[in-house]
Design a protein around this motif. Sequence first.
Motif, short mmCIF file in Angstrom:
data_model
loop_
_atom_site.label_atom_id
_atom_site.label_comp_id
_atom_site.label_asym_id
_atom_site.label_seq_id
_atom_site.Cartn_x
_atom_site.Cartn_y
_atom_site.Cartn_z
N CYS A 28 0.84 -1.21 0.00
CA CYS A 28 0.00 0.00 0.00
C CYS A 28 0.87 1.25 0.00
O CYS A 28 1.61 1.49 0.95
CB CYS A 28 -0.92 0.02 1.21
N PRO A 29 0.79 2.07 -1.06
CA PRO A 29 1.62 3.27 -1.13
C PRO A 29 1.21 4.34 -0.13
O PRO A 29 1.99 5.25 0.17
CB PRO A 29 1.44 3.76 -2.57
N GLU A 30 0.00 4.24 0.39
CA GLU A 30 -0.50 5.26 1.33
C GLU A 30 -0.31 4.83 2.79
O GLU A 30 -0.73 5.56 3.70
CB GLU A 30 -1.98 5.53 1.07
N LEU A 46 -7.19 7.19 4.83
CA LEU A 46 -5.91 7.25 4.13
C LEU A 46 -5.97 6.60 2.75
O LEU A 46 -5.16 6.89 1.88
CB LEU A 46 -4.82 6.54 4.95
N CYS A 47 -6.92 5.70 2.55
CA CYS A 47 -6.98 4.91 1.31
C CYS A 47 -7.35 5.80 0.12
O CYS A 47 -8.30 6.57 0.19
CB CYS A 47 -8.01 3.80 1.47
N LYS A 48 -6.57 5.64 -0.97
CA LYS A 48 -6.83 6.41 -2.20
C LYS A 48 -7.47 5.53 -3.28
O LYS A 48 -7.49 5.89 -4.45
CB LYS A 48 -5.52 6.99 -2.73
N ILE A 52 -4.17 -1.45 -5.59
CA ILE A 52 -2.95 -2.28 -5.59
C ILE A 52 -3.10 -3.44 -4.61
O ILE A 52 -2.78 -4.58 -4.91
CB ILE A 52 -1.72 -1.42 -5.25
N CYS A 53 -3.61 -3.14 -3.43
CA CYS A 53 -3.75 -4.20 -2.41
C CYS A 53 -4.68 -5.29 -2.90
O CYS A 53 -4.44 -6.48 -2.69
CB CYS A 53 -4.26 -3.60 -1.09
N MET A 54 -5.75 -4.90 -3.58
CA MET A 54 -6.71 -5.88 -4.08
C MET A 54 -6.04 -6.81 -5.09
O MET A 54 -6.25 -8.02 -5.07
CB MET A 54 -7.85 -5.11 -4.74
#
Length: 65
Positions: A28-30, A46-48, A52-54
């Motif tokens: 997660c980049p965030e 915080l999630c944008k 990616i995580c999915m």
Amino acid sequence: MKAKSSGEIEIYVDKKLCTGCGICVRVCPERAIAINKGKAEIRKELCKQCLICMEECPFNAIKRR
Ligand code: SF4
Ligand code: SF4
């Protein structure tokens, strides 16, 4: 109920499927994901919604709604 547009999606963890492997935390980049009691938790503020995580979760435990 109004249909959600793509800008309003919510990413969430299906705790029945999550093994707590921690891959999502690392990708997660965030830094929006943490492991709590062996399960991933996403901090919505915080999630944008980059997804990616999915894509990276090997257990398909991360979903969108
Ligand atoms: S990558 Fe998937 S299984 Fe691993 S901790 Fe994250 S949500 Fe859980
Ligand atoms: S969708 Fe992106 S920003 Fe949101 S928790 Fe997953 S990797 Fe992090």
